[in-house]
Design a protein around this motif. Structure first.
Motif, PDB file in Angstrom:
ATOM      1  N   ASN A  67      18.263  17.735  41.030  1.00  0.00           N
ATOM      2  CA  ASN A  67      18.926  17.265  42.239  1.00  0.00           C
ATOM      3  C   ASN A  67      19.584  15.912  41.990  1.00  0.00           C
ATOM      4  O   ASN A  67      19.588  15.393  40.861  1.00  0.00           O
ATOM      5  N   ALA A  68      20.107  15.327  43.067  1.00  0.00           N
ATOM      6  CA  ALA A  68      20.848  14.064  42.939  1.00  0.00           C
ATOM      7  C   ALA A  68      19.983  12.943  42.367  1.00  0.00           C
ATOM      8  O   ALA A  68      20.492  12.053  41.670  1.00  0.00           O
ATOM      9  N   GLY A  69      18.682  12.988  42.645  1.00  0.00           N
ATOM     10  CA  GLY A  69      17.793  11.975  42.091  1.00  0.00           C
ATOM     11  C   GLY A  69      17.718  12.046  40.585  1.00  0.00           C
ATOM     12  O   GLY A  69      17.859  11.031  39.877  1.00  0.00           O
ATOM     13  N   HIS A  70      17.497  13.256  40.061  1.00  0.00           N
ATOM     14  CA  HIS A  70      17.462  13.444  38.606  1.00  0.00           C
ATOM     15  C   HIS A  70      18.797  13.044  37.971  1.00  0.00           C
ATOM     16  O   HIS A  70      18.838  12.348  36.954  1.00  0.00           O
ATOM     17  N   LEU A  71      19.888  13.506  38.575  1.00  0.00           N
ATOM     18  CA  LEU A  71      21.216  13.253  38.016  1.00  0.00           C
ATOM     19  C   LEU A  71      21.549  11.759  38.047  1.00  0.00           C
ATOM     20  O   LEU A  71      22.127  11.220  37.098  1.00  0.00           O
ATOM     21  N   LYS A 213      14.120   9.262  50.453  1.00  0.00           N
ATOM     22  CA  LYS A 213      13.820  10.307  49.484  1.00  0.00           C
ATOM     23  C   LYS A 213      14.606  10.040  48.206  1.00  0.00           C
ATOM     24  O   LYS A 213      15.567   9.269  48.198  1.00  0.00           O
ATOM     25  N   ALA A 214      14.200  10.715  47.144  1.00  0.00           N
ATOM     26  CA  ALA A 214      14.727  10.374  45.819  1.00  0.00           C
ATOM     27  C   ALA A 214      16.243  10.464  45.718  1.00  0.00           C
ATOM     28  O   ALA A 214      16.879   9.569  45.150  1.00  0.00           O
ATOM     29  N   GLY A 215      16.837  11.521  46.234  1.00  0.00           N
ATOM     30  CA  GLY A 215      18.277  11.706  46.082  1.00  0.00           C
ATOM     31  C   GLY A 215      19.071  10.536  46.627  1.00  0.00           C
ATOM     32  O   GLY A 215      19.870   9.907  45.918  1.00  0.00           O
ATOM     33  N   ARG A 216      18.866  10.226  47.885  1.00  0.00           N
ATOM     34  CA  ARG A 216      19.569   9.095  48.515  1.00  0.00           C
ATOM     35  C   ARG A 216      19.050   7.775  47.957  1.00  0.00           C
ATOM     36  O   ARG A 216      19.817   6.829  47.738  1.00  0.00           O
ATOM     37  N   GLY A 217      17.742   7.690  47.725  1.00  0.00           N
ATOM     38  CA  GLY A 217      17.151   6.444  47.247  1.00  0.00           C
ATOM     39  C   GLY A 217      17.677   6.016  45.893  1.00  0.00           C
ATOM     40  O   GLY A 217      17.912   4.824  45.655  1.00  0.00           O
TER      41      GLY A 217
END
Length: 229
Positions: A67-71, A213-217
């Protein structure tokens, strides 16, 4: 020379990819007693159930994507020397493009000998079966650090944290030890960032909390880190 950025990640980052976790409401705690599927005693008592549990987790992983967090963490390698230390057993960091990933609790897509811990293999496909043996003839088991087992990767993780110029925590409650204790190995002058919608208990010194959350964070984190390049 790029600054060394060390990132400790936990279940929260993979949850956004659809990876179910033990501690979620409605998660696996309700379906399985942890002592039945994630301890050495469980393997001795009912290996069929343990094997099925991890086969199901592995099959699910093949259906998930970073997801966006990993990327976002992978993209930080453009500006920093990034080392990921993860409590997660999935391979989503690697699939997102992170080049240096240390798995504290094992890897779901790998198996190892029940007799010789150093004999670790990539598992083709998602299913581990009885009769799948190591080169010395012993049954293979999931390459997972079960509750009650030592965490050998900590020996590698501690020096990495000690070398950090910046330390980041993403998606972990910091309740699982020894991983949560890694914060205590950072130097006093190292900036600390914590990305999690529920603020974990961190009492070391000044910490920059990003309660998302991770993606936005991670997107917010990247903006803050630009000032530290």
């Amino acid at each position: 020379m790029k600054k060394k950025l060390v990132v400790l990640t936990g279940a929260g980052i993979s949850q956004e990819s659809g990876i179910r976790t033990f501690r979620d409401m409605g998660g696996l705690w309700e379906e399985y007693d942890i002592t039945e599927v994630a301890t050495p005693e469980a393997w001795e008592r009912n290996p069929e159930l343990v094997m099925k549990f991890y086969n199901d987790r592995r099959k699910q992983l093949y259906e998930c994507e970073p997801n966006a967090g990993h990327l976002g963490l992978a993209e930080l390698e453009n500006d920093f020397d990034v080392q990921i230390i993860t409590q997660n057993v999935d391979d989503l960091h690697e699939r997102a493009g992170s080049s240096k990933v240390l798995h504290l609790h094992g890897e779901l897509k790998k198996v190892r000998s029940t007799k010789y811990e150093e004999l670790v293999y990539d598992l083709e496909g998602w299913e581990l079966k009885f009769g799948d043996r190591c080169e010395k003839g012993y049954q293979l088991r999931p390459h997972i650090v079960w509750f009650g087992e030592m965490v050998p990767a900590m020996e590698e993780a501690v020096p990495l944290v000690e070398q950090a110029d910046i330390f980041v925590v993403v998606g972990t409650s910091l309740n699982v030890y020894p991983a949560a204790g890694l914060l205590h190995y950072t130097r006093d002058d190292v900036p600390l960032f914590v990305v999690d919608p529920e603020r974990p208990p961190v009492y070391l010194r000044k910490v920059t909390f990003i309660e998302e959350k991770a993606g936005r964070g991670v997107a917010i984190l990247k903006e803050k880190l630009k000032k530290l390049c």
